[in-house]
Design a protein around this motif. Sequence first.
Motif, PDB file in Angstrom:
ATOM      1  N   ASP A  59       0.836  -1.208   0.000  1.00 24.17           N
ATOM      2  CA  ASP A  59       0.000   0.000   0.000  1.00 24.17           C
ATOM      3  C   ASP A  59       0.868   1.253   0.000  1.00 24.17           C
ATOM      4  O   ASP A  59       0.554   2.248  -0.659  1.00 24.17           O
ATOM      5  CB  ASP A  59      -0.920   0.010   1.226  1.00 24.17           C
ATOM      6  N   HIS A  60       1.952   1.194   0.757  1.00 24.38           N
ATOM      7  CA  HIS A  60       2.857   2.346   0.848  1.00 24.38           C
ATOM      8  C   HIS A  60       3.478   2.664  -0.509  1.00 24.38           C
ATOM      9  O   HIS A  60       3.505   3.826  -0.934  1.00 24.38           O
ATOM     10  CB  HIS A  60       3.958   2.051   1.872  1.00 24.38           C
ATOM     11  N   ILE A  61       3.968   1.640  -1.189  1.00 18.78           N
ATOM     12  CA  ILE A  61       4.603   1.844  -2.495  1.00 18.78           C
ATOM     13  C   ILE A  61       3.591   2.381  -3.506  1.00 18.78           C
ATOM     14  O   ILE A  61       3.890   3.299  -4.282  1.00 18.78           O
ATOM     15  CB  ILE A  61       5.223   0.518  -3.009  1.00 18.78           C
ATOM     16  N   GLU A  70       0.356  -4.682  -9.213  1.00 21.84           N
ATOM     17  CA  GLU A  70       1.179  -5.556 -10.048  1.00 21.84           C
ATOM     18  C   GLU A  70       2.586  -4.978 -10.224  1.00 21.84           C
ATOM     19  O   GLU A  70       3.582  -5.717 -10.154  1.00 21.84           O
ATOM     20  CB  GLU A  70       0.530  -5.731 -11.418  1.00 21.84           C
ATOM     21  N   GLN A  71       2.676  -3.672 -10.426  1.00 22.98           N
ATOM     22  CA  GLN A  71       3.985  -3.032 -10.562  1.00 22.98           C
ATOM     23  C   GLN A  71       4.789  -3.158  -9.268  1.00 22.98           C
ATOM     24  O   GLN A  71       6.004  -3.379  -9.292  1.00 22.98           O
ATOM     25  CB  GLN A  71       3.819  -1.559 -10.929  1.00 22.98           C
ATOM     26  N   SER A  72       4.105  -3.019  -8.134  1.00 24.96           N
ATOM     27  CA  SER A  72       4.768  -3.147  -6.834  1.00 24.96           C
ATOM     28  C   SER A  72       5.320  -4.557  -6.652  1.00 24.96           C
ATOM     29  O   SER A  72       6.459  -4.737  -6.203  1.00 24.96           O
ATOM     30  CB  SER A  72       3.776  -2.808  -5.713  1.00 24.96           C
ATOM     31  N   LYS A  73       4.525  -5.559  -7.038  1.00 25.00           N
ATOM     32  CA  LYS A  73       4.980  -6.948  -6.932  1.00 25.00           C
ATOM     33  C   LYS A  73       6.150  -7.211  -7.879  1.00 25.00           C
ATOM     34  O   LYS A  73       7.127  -7.878  -7.508  1.00 25.00           O
ATOM     35  CB  LYS A  73       3.835  -7.909  -7.245  1.00 25.00           C
ATOM     36  N   ASP A  74       6.069  -6.682  -9.096  1.00 25.63           N
ATOM     37  CA  ASP A  74       7.160  -6.866 -10.062  1.00 25.63           C
ATOM     38  C   ASP A  74       8.462  -6.271  -9.540  1.00 25.63           C
ATOM     39  O   ASP A  74       9.543  -6.855  -9.723  1.00 25.63           O
ATOM     40  CB  ASP A  74       6.790  -6.223 -11.404  1.00 25.63           C
ATOM     41  N   ALA A  75       8.362  -5.111  -8.900  1.00 22.35           N
ATOM     42  CA  ALA A  75       9.560  -4.451  -8.356  1.00 22.35           C
ATOM     43  C   ALA A  75      10.181  -5.298  -7.259  1.00 22.35           C
ATOM     44  O   ALA A  75      11.413  -5.449  -7.191  1.00 22.35           O
ATOM     45  CB  ALA A  75       9.203  -3.068  -7.835  1.00 22.35           C
ATOM     46  N   ARG A  76       9.342  -5.875  -6.400  1.00 20.25           N
ATOM     47  CA  ARG A  76       9.857  -6.728  -5.322  1.00 20.25           C
ATOM     48  C   ARG A  76      10.478  -8.004  -5.880  1.00 20.25           C
ATOM     49  O   ARG A  76      11.520  -8.461  -5.419  1.00 20.25           O
ATOM     50  CB  ARG A  76       8.747  -7.045  -4.309  1.00 20.25           C
TER      51      ARG A  76
END
Length: 213
Positions: A59-61, A70-76
């Motif tokens: 949520d923070h990202i 999805e972008q947040s998960k891809d970055a991780r």
Amino acid sequence: MAQDPIRVDIVSDVVCPWCIVGYRQLKQAAEETGVAIETYWHPFELNPDMEAEGENLRDHIMRKYGSTAEQSKDARDRLMKVGADLDFDFHWTDDSRIYNTFAAHQLLHWASETGQAQALKLALFDAYFTQGKDVSDPEVLVDVATSIGLPPEEAREVLKDQRHAEMVRQKEQFWTSRGVTGVPTMVFGGKQATSGAQGVDTFARLLKQLTSQ
């Protein structure tokens, strides 16, 4: 005659994944080139106004950077692969949280007085990114300090009376007043600065360049 180690000042936060990535890249570059370095860590808070309970990382990202889930998960996922190549284990879950780190920086300043700041910094990276611990929790901080041989009762008192709070604020202001707005920022030999995790090859070229001057 052996060359003196290159001093590298690293401005960073313990909840910044690229800070541990950048350090691991720098360390590998130093090993590959045979150039000796001495690292000194300096405080920076990515989230100085973070509430005490922290915030869900995804949520923070999404909120801070305007990214999708999805972008947040891809970055991780990308960071996990980068970390694995550097022998560092990023472990995130849907419940992972991000925290304020002012207390952690106070403990790091205390550890620096006995030359143990780097050991504590690396232990905090591991506690947060690999073990998923709350690095704003005083008891977690005391446990991490104890794990590297620092006295637990003194660590607890340092956090309780905030004896180093003003010094940490001064250090943070020192670096932001010199234009540091993101981390990791590394200053080599007091004269050449880089921002971000530059990669092993780039750091290796920089170290060789500095030793040839």
